[in-house]
Write an enzyme that holds these catalytic residues in place. Structure first.
Site, PDB file in Angstrom:
ATOM      1  N   TYR A 167     -32.326   2.091 -14.531  1.00 38.78           N
ATOM      2  CA  TYR A 167     -32.140   1.319 -15.766  1.00 38.78           C
ATOM      3  C   TYR A 167     -31.006   0.325 -15.522  1.00 38.78           C
ATOM      4  O   TYR A 167     -30.097   0.586 -14.738  1.00 38.78           O
ATOM      5  CB  TYR A 167     -31.796   2.238 -16.942  1.00 38.78           C
ATOM      6  N   GLU A 168     -31.055  -0.809 -16.234  1.00 43.19           N
ATOM      7  CA  GLU A 168     -30.121  -1.893 -15.926  1.00 43.19           C
ATOM      8  C   GLU A 168     -28.664  -1.561 -16.267  1.00 43.19           C
ATOM      9  O   GLU A 168     -27.763  -2.294 -15.876  1.00 43.19           O
ATOM     10  CB  GLU A 168     -30.553  -3.186 -16.621  1.00 43.19           C
ATOM     11  N   SER A 169     -28.432  -0.465 -16.966  1.00 39.45           N
ATOM     12  CA  SER A 169     -27.057  -0.045 -17.226  1.00 39.45           C
ATOM     13  C   SER A 169     -26.399   0.506 -15.968  1.00 39.45           C
ATOM     14  O   SER A 169     -25.215   0.846 -15.989  1.00 39.45           O
ATOM     15  CB  SER A 169     -27.049   1.021 -18.323  1.00 39.45           C
ATOM     16  N   GLY A 170     -27.133   0.607 -14.857  1.00 40.70           N
ATOM     17  CA  GLY A 170     -26.531   1.030 -13.591  1.00 40.70           C
ATOM     18  C   GLY A 170     -26.827   2.463 -13.204  1.00 40.70           C
ATOM     19  O   GLY A 170     -26.239   2.998 -12.272  1.00 40.70           O
TER      20      GLY A 170
END
Lengths: 252, 274
Positions: free
Chosen positions: A53-56
């Protein structure tokens, strides 16, 4: 395995989208429908799917569906958590991710995606959330799978704003723009599955879900939709798939 | 160094400043945002990758002249209605926007933190984002000739972040989803960090980010300072509050009442048509 009855068109869509993923893949997951389908896949046939996910959160396996891309459950169950520059620069940009899994507010004939505005940019009819990670996901993943409910309002001849490039205006456009991945390879909706035609790059209906007709899909498409001569019917969800999906989404 | 929140905001945030209240769904500096509203700051340029409900509140309260961002929404719920009202109807005032992708914004902060004038990335090609802002250009690689996107450094006047802990010297410890907070603080001229607690000694935690005291202008102790977002290891996200915000923020009158009751500030021109 038995085929279930009494499922909704959303459930059909989510199961069909999950089938686009396999255990071998690294998948960059968007929130909403893509997240539901990816979590279903890794609980059924794609147990080793590597979800990012793009939150890392890299290699996350949340126990419950995350409420947003930055949900704490994603961090707690990830192989590792990295900063936002790292996830985009080290993981996405070099092409380490097999499939980008995206939703859309508008999608056009060439699978270009709009999540920015409906109407004019400077004087919008509806202002949408914007780009987020999608432009680079669409540019850099080896392929892109789009999951979106189909209607003539969403499936437009030309997107009001190109947030994320699909196949541009046709053959050769991705190469000309220097985009490295293959772009959208399939669009999965509540009515069927569309793929870009190998020659024209136009989205073409290749699969119908059970009980849906070509006319239904045409009525929900804002351009004259091409239909594959080899039109197939999507396999229906199994009872197991529906049970897992419902346990995820909290439905009975 | 360690100061009350109201004093920290008064000292560090001025009218017309570029202010980045960062946080990536996690550790959103909500209490600091409300203090900015209470102190009536105006003409701010608000920067943040993922403006969510506290930016909706700042925009609705009339604090912002401009928003620099890459995704503006109520995470997991839907749209930001005060943001929409400002963009679509200019209420309570017109809002200029400078819009990027996440990768673009992240690299702008990285350039800012690195002391470089710009960053390069392989992105934006073919998107309509390019035509909407002067802050996306194309450069040619001097080694390969490849065409790449260039974005200018983002150097806020002040960065505000929330973190779990600090020690008495002002060294800050932050962990969980670490987002872009470290880059925002290093890119900014000044920084304010609100923390859940002050401890004598910082115990090492897996995956932590340390912001040494020398890069932090002030620390304020604000337990619960990121509610209704969450602080990993301290409290969970209050999802109901995000859903409630969808209802409150849809109407100007409801928003004005909320602003008065929950923040203690008057909304500008409540109820006036845009």
């Amino acid at each position: 395995m038995t085929t279930a009855t009494g499922y909704t068109s959303d459930e059909m869509m989510t199961v069909a989208a999950a089938h686009a993923l396999t255990s071998e893949m690294a998948c960059f997951v968007g929130i909403g429908l893509p997240s539901t389908a990816a979590n279903l896949a890794c609980r059924t046939h794609a147990r080793d799917l590597w979800m990012i996910y793009e939150s890392g959160t890299l290699g996350t396996r949340p126990d419950t569906l995350p409420l947003s891309i930055g949900d704490g459950v994603l961090a707690e169950t990830a192989d590792t958590v990295v900063s936002v520059p790292e996830v985009f620069n080290y993981w996405l940009q070099p092409g380490r991710i097999d499939v980008g899994f995206l939703g859309a507010a508008q999608i056009d004939r060439y699978a270009n995606i709009n999540t920015t505005v409906i109407g004019d940019y400077a004087d919008p009819k509806v202002r949408l959330p914007g780009a987020g990670g999608a432009p680079e996901i669409a540019a850099s993943c080896r392929e892109v799978v789009v999951i979106v409910r189909q209607s003539a309002r969403t499936f437009v001849d030309r997107a009001d704003f190109v947030t994320s490039v699909g196949h541009g205006r046709g053959p050769g456009d991705r190469d000309r723009l220097g985009l490295r991945g293959a772009g959208p390879t399939r669009v999965i909706t509540d009515l069927g599955v569309l793929k870009p035609d190998p020659g024209t790059r136009e989205l073409t209906l290749v699969q119908l879900h059970a009980g849906v007709t070509v006319d239904d899909v045409r009525a929900a498409t804002g351009w004259e939709l091409a239909v594959s001569p080899d039109l197939a019917t999507t396999p229906e969800p199994t009872a197991e798939e529906l049970a897992v999906l419902r346990s995820l989404t909290g439905r009975d | 160094m360690i100061v009350p929140l109201d004093e920290g905001v008064r000292e560090l945030v001025g009218d017309s400043d570029t202010v980045a209240l960062e946080g990536f769904t996690h550790l959103i500096p909500v209490a600091a945002g409300h203090e900015i509203i209470r102190q009536g700051r105006r003409d701010l340029t608000l920067a943040r990758m993922t403006p969510d409900i506290v930016y909706d509140q700042l925009i609705g309260a009339g604090c912002a002249a401009k928003l620099v961002f890459s995704w503006g929404g109520n995470p997991g719920v839907g749209s930001l209605h005060r943001f929409r009202d400002a963009i679509q109807h200019g209420w309570p005032r017109p809002l200029e926007i400078e819009e990027h992708s996440h990768a673009g914004m992240a690299n702008r902060y990285v350039a800012g933190a690195s002391g470089l004038p710009f960053a390069v990335l392989r992105g934006y090609a073919g998107t309509d984002l390019v035509g909407q802002t002067e802050t996306i250009k194309t450069v040619e690689c001097p080694f390969t000739g490849e065409h790449l996107a260039a974005v200018p450094a983002l150097n806020p006047d002040v960065a505000i972040v929330h973190a779990q802990r600090a020690d008495r010297h002002g060294n800050v410890q932050l962990w969980g989803i670490t987002g872009i907070q470290k880059e925002a603080v290093l890119a900014a001229e000044r920084s304010l960090v609100t923390v859940e607690e002050i401890v004598d000694e910082l115990d090492p935690v897996p995956g932590q980010v340390i912001l040494p005291a020398r890069v932090v202008s002030a620390v304020s102790v604000v337990p619960g300072g990121s509610r209704p977002s969450y602080a990993h290891g301290y409290y969970a996200r209050d999802n109901g509050a995000y859903q409630d915000w969808d209802v409150v923020s849809r109407e100007r009158e409801k928003f004005a009442a909320w602003l008065k009751d929950d923040v203690g500030a008057d909304a500008p021109l409540p109820g006036k048509a845009g």
